[in-house]
Design a protein around this motif. Structure first.
Motif, PDB file in Angstrom:
ATOM      1  N   MET A   1      14.268  24.094   5.446  1.00  0.00           N
ATOM      2  CA  MET A   1      14.949  22.541   4.379  1.00  0.00           C
ATOM      3  C   MET A   1      14.811  21.778   4.969  1.00  0.00           C
ATOM      4  N   THR A   2      15.377  21.426   6.057  1.00  0.00           N
ATOM      5  CA  THR A   2      14.603  20.617   7.335  1.00  0.00           C
ATOM      6  C   THR A   2      13.491  20.174   7.541  1.00  0.00           C
ATOM      7  N   ARG A   3      13.017  20.958   7.733  1.00  0.00           N
ATOM      8  CA  ARG A   3      11.340  20.953   7.487  1.00  0.00           C
ATOM      9  C   ARG A   3      10.534  20.211   6.510  1.00  0.00           C
ATOM     10  N   ARG A   4      10.821  20.322   5.108  1.00  0.00           N
ATOM     11  CA  ARG A   4      10.417  19.409   4.539  1.00  0.00           C
ATOM     12  C   ARG A   4      11.123  18.239   4.010  1.00  0.00           C
ATOM     13  N   VAL A   5      12.424  18.209   4.371  1.00  0.00           N
ATOM     14  CA  VAL A   5      13.274  16.862   4.223  1.00  0.00           C
ATOM     15  C   VAL A   5      12.983  15.703   5.478  1.00  0.00           C
ATOM     16  N   LEU A   6      12.392  15.817   6.739  1.00  0.00           N
ATOM     17  CA  LEU A   6      11.609  15.030   7.210  1.00  0.00           C
ATOM     18  C   LEU A   6      11.093  14.415   6.779  1.00  0.00           C
ATOM     19  N   PRO A   7       9.590  15.345   7.174  1.00  0.00           N
ATOM     20  CA  PRO A   7       8.413  14.869   6.466  1.00  0.00           C
ATOM     21  C   PRO A   7       8.144  13.526   5.558  1.00  0.00           C
ATOM     22  N   ALA A   8       9.258  13.792   4.671  1.00  0.00           N
ATOM     23  CA  ALA A   8       9.738  13.082   3.316  1.00  0.00           C
ATOM     24  C   ALA A   8      10.521  11.517   3.810  1.00  0.00           C
ATOM     25  N   LEU A   9      11.412  11.694   4.721  1.00  0.00           N
ATOM     26  CA  LEU A   9      11.930  10.984   5.351  1.00  0.00           C
ATOM     27  C   LEU A   9      11.170  10.027   6.554  1.00  0.00           C
ATOM     28  N   LEU A  10      10.545  10.260   6.854  1.00  0.00           N
ATOM     29  CA  LEU A  10       9.001   9.668   8.029  1.00  0.00           C
ATOM     30  C   LEU A  10       7.886   8.976   7.240  1.00  0.00           C
ATOM     31  N   LEU A  11       8.070   9.415   6.049  1.00  0.00           N
ATOM     32  CA  LEU A  11       6.877   8.711   4.795  1.00  0.00           C
ATOM     33  C   LEU A  11       7.822   6.733   4.767  1.00  0.00           C
ATOM     34  N   ILE A  12       9.032   7.561   3.982  1.00  0.00           N
ATOM     35  CA  ILE A  12       9.697   6.575   3.462  1.00  0.00           C
ATOM     36  C   ILE A  12       9.909   5.929   4.297  1.00  0.00           C
ATOM     37  N   SER A  13      10.520   5.608   5.422  1.00  0.00           N
ATOM     38  CA  SER A  13      10.551   4.918   6.647  1.00  0.00           C
ATOM     39  C   SER A  13       9.653   4.203   7.010  1.00  0.00           C
ATOM     40  N   VAL A  14       8.081   4.501   6.787  1.00  0.00           N
ATOM     41  CA  VAL A  14       7.092   3.853   6.951  1.00  0.00           C
ATOM     42  C   VAL A  14       6.340   3.390   5.729  1.00  0.00           C
ATOM     43  N   LEU A  15       6.692   3.823   4.409  1.00  0.00           N
ATOM     44  CA  LEU A  15       6.171   2.685   3.177  1.00  0.00           C
ATOM     45  C   LEU A  15       7.105   1.819   3.477  1.00  0.00           C
ATOM     46  N   ALA A  16       8.805   2.035   3.900  1.00  0.00           N
ATOM     47  CA  ALA A  16       9.499   1.161   3.606  1.00  0.00           C
ATOM     48  C   ALA A  16       9.506  -0.343   4.288  1.00  0.00           C
ATOM     49  N   SER A  17       8.620  -0.313   6.271  1.00  0.00           N
ATOM     50  CA  SER A  17       8.121  -1.021   6.963  1.00  0.00           C
ATOM     51  C   SER A  17       7.146  -1.928   5.713  1.00  0.00           C
ATOM     52  N   SER A  18       6.457  -1.705   5.276  1.00  0.00           N
ATOM     53  CA  SER A  18       5.586  -1.985   4.876  1.00  0.00           C
ATOM     54  C   SER A  18       5.200  -2.077   3.449  1.00  0.00           C
ATOM     55  N   LEU A  19       6.771  -2.554   3.032  1.00  0.00           N
ATOM     56  CA  LEU A  19       6.354  -2.611   1.070  1.00  0.00           C
ATOM     57  C   LEU A  19       6.008  -3.416   0.760  1.00  0.00           C
ATOM     58  N   PRO A  20       5.278  -4.608   1.339  1.00  0.00           N
ATOM     59  CA  PRO A  20       4.121  -5.640   0.786  1.00  0.00           C
ATOM     60  C   PRO A  20       2.867  -4.870  -0.025  1.00  0.00           C
ATOM     61  N   GLY A  21       2.230  -3.574   1.319  1.00  0.00           N
ATOM     62  CA  GLY A  21       1.531  -3.047   1.184  1.00  0.00           C
ATOM     63  C   GLY A  21       1.406  -2.425   0.205  1.00  0.00           C
ATOM     64  N   CYS A  22       2.588  -1.280  -0.005  1.00  0.00           N
ATOM     65  CA  CYS A  22       2.802   0.355  -0.412  1.00  0.00           C
ATOM     66  C   CYS A  22       2.989   0.133  -2.210  1.00  0.00           C
ATOM     67  N   GLY A  23       2.624  -1.300  -2.107  1.00  0.00           N
ATOM     68  CA  GLY A  23       3.527  -1.418  -4.349  1.00  0.00           C
ATOM     69  C   GLY A  23       4.783  -1.079  -4.275  1.00  0.00           C
ATOM     70  N   TYR A  24       5.445  -0.596  -3.249  1.00  0.00           N
ATOM     71  CA  TYR A  24       6.557  -1.036  -3.556  1.00  0.00           C
ATOM     72  C   TYR A  24       7.571  -1.358  -5.031  1.00  0.00           C
ATOM     73  N   ASN A  25       7.630  -3.201  -4.400  1.00  0.00           N
ATOM     74  CA  ASN A  25       8.414  -3.839  -5.251  1.00  0.00           C
ATOM     75  C   ASN A  25       7.403  -3.907  -6.200  1.00  0.00           C
ATOM     76  N   ASN A  26       6.142  -3.560  -6.713  1.00  0.00           N
ATOM     77  CA  ASN A  26       5.525  -4.482  -7.818  1.00  0.00           C
ATOM     78  C   ASN A  26       5.104  -2.636  -9.163  1.00  0.00           C
ATOM     79  N   LEU A  27       5.803  -1.018  -7.741  1.00  0.00           N
ATOM     80  CA  LEU A  27       6.010  -0.358  -9.294  1.00  0.00           C
ATOM     81  C   LEU A  27       7.088  -0.446  -9.835  1.00  0.00           C
ATOM     82  N   GLN A  28       8.048  -1.129  -9.354  1.00  0.00           N
ATOM     83  CA  GLN A  28       9.467  -1.523 -10.164  1.00  0.00           C
ATOM     84  C   GLN A  28       9.247  -2.085 -10.233  1.00  0.00           C
ATOM     85  N   ALA A  29       9.140  -3.845 -10.676  1.00  0.00           N
ATOM     86  CA  ALA A  29       7.811  -4.980 -11.385  1.00  0.00           C
ATOM     87  C   ALA A  29       7.976  -4.203 -13.482  1.00  0.00           C
TER      88      ALA A  29
END
Length: 213
Positions: free
Chosen positions: A1-29
């Motif tokens: 379970m941990t092996r599956r969660v950690l990569p996802a959390l890592l990817l989210i952290s990377v995306l969060a550090s570059s929100l303008p480039g990943c489209g997160y805010n536009n997706l929400q809008a």
């Protein structure tokens, strides 16, 4: 379970550090825009459904023996009312299709009811019937506007959510393309019921049989 969660959390952290480039805010809008346009569609459909009981009751007063048409309208409205038209419905293609079919059936039933009313001069002259018919026509026009706005908004959202890099962000946060009104359904329900109080029969059409009391 941990092996599956950690990569996802890592990817989210990377995306969060570059929100303008990943489209997160536009997706929400864009997601909020879809939800808002869908709410307006539901609002107008509910407005139409609320008119049906009074319209049926007025017609009954003059054409009580038109049971088949009256029953069709009543059943179609019941079918619409039986669908839980929540914001989540637009995330379920099967439920969305059932919603479309139910609304299309109600549109057809109301159209037939208005055609039948042409056989009853006293009904057409009734102030309540004329007022309800005018409200129905106006509501149908508002439904068309709201539905077209929803179609455009969903097309914009779906195009964006499928493109890179925002498609990766959408996958991580669980955002999927939304179902839209189908072409066939749009063709069948995009025309509002015609409300006419002219006694003349349009050229090229045969007059409907006059019901006998």
């Amino acid at each position: 379970m941990t092996r599956r969660v950690l990569p996802a959390l890592l990817l989210i952290s990377v995306l969060a550090s570059s929100l303008p480039g990943c489209g997160y805010n536009n997706l929400q809008a864009k997601d909020e825009a879809v939800n808002a346009s869908w709410s307006e569609v539901l609002n107008q459909y509910q407005r139409r459904a609320d008119l049906v009981p009074n319209l049926v009751n007025v017609v009954k007063g003059y054409a009580s023996h038109e049971q088949q048409v009256l029953t069709e309208v009543t059943r179609a409205r019941a079918s619409v009312a039986g669908i839980q038209a929540t914001p989540e419905l637009v995330n379920d293609p099967v439920a969305f299709q059932k919603f479309q079919q139910a609304q299309s059936q109600l549109t057809g039933a109301l159209s037939r009811l208005l055609v039948v009313s042409e056989n009853y001069p006293n009904l057409k002259a009734d102030a309540s019937f004329r007022d309800l018919s005018a409200q129905l026509e106006g509501t149908e026009n508002r439904i068309t506007v709201a539905r077209n706005r929803y179609i455009t908004t969903v097309q914009d959202y779906n195009t964006y959510v499928r493109q890179l890099p925002q498609s990766l962000t959408a996958k991580v946060i669980g955002m999927q393309p939304r179902p839209n009104f189908s072409v066939n359904n749009e063709a069948s329900i995009s025309t509002a019921p015609t409300v006419s109080f002219d006694t003349a029969t349009p050229a090229g059409q045969s007059a409907p049989p006059v019901a006998q009391p």
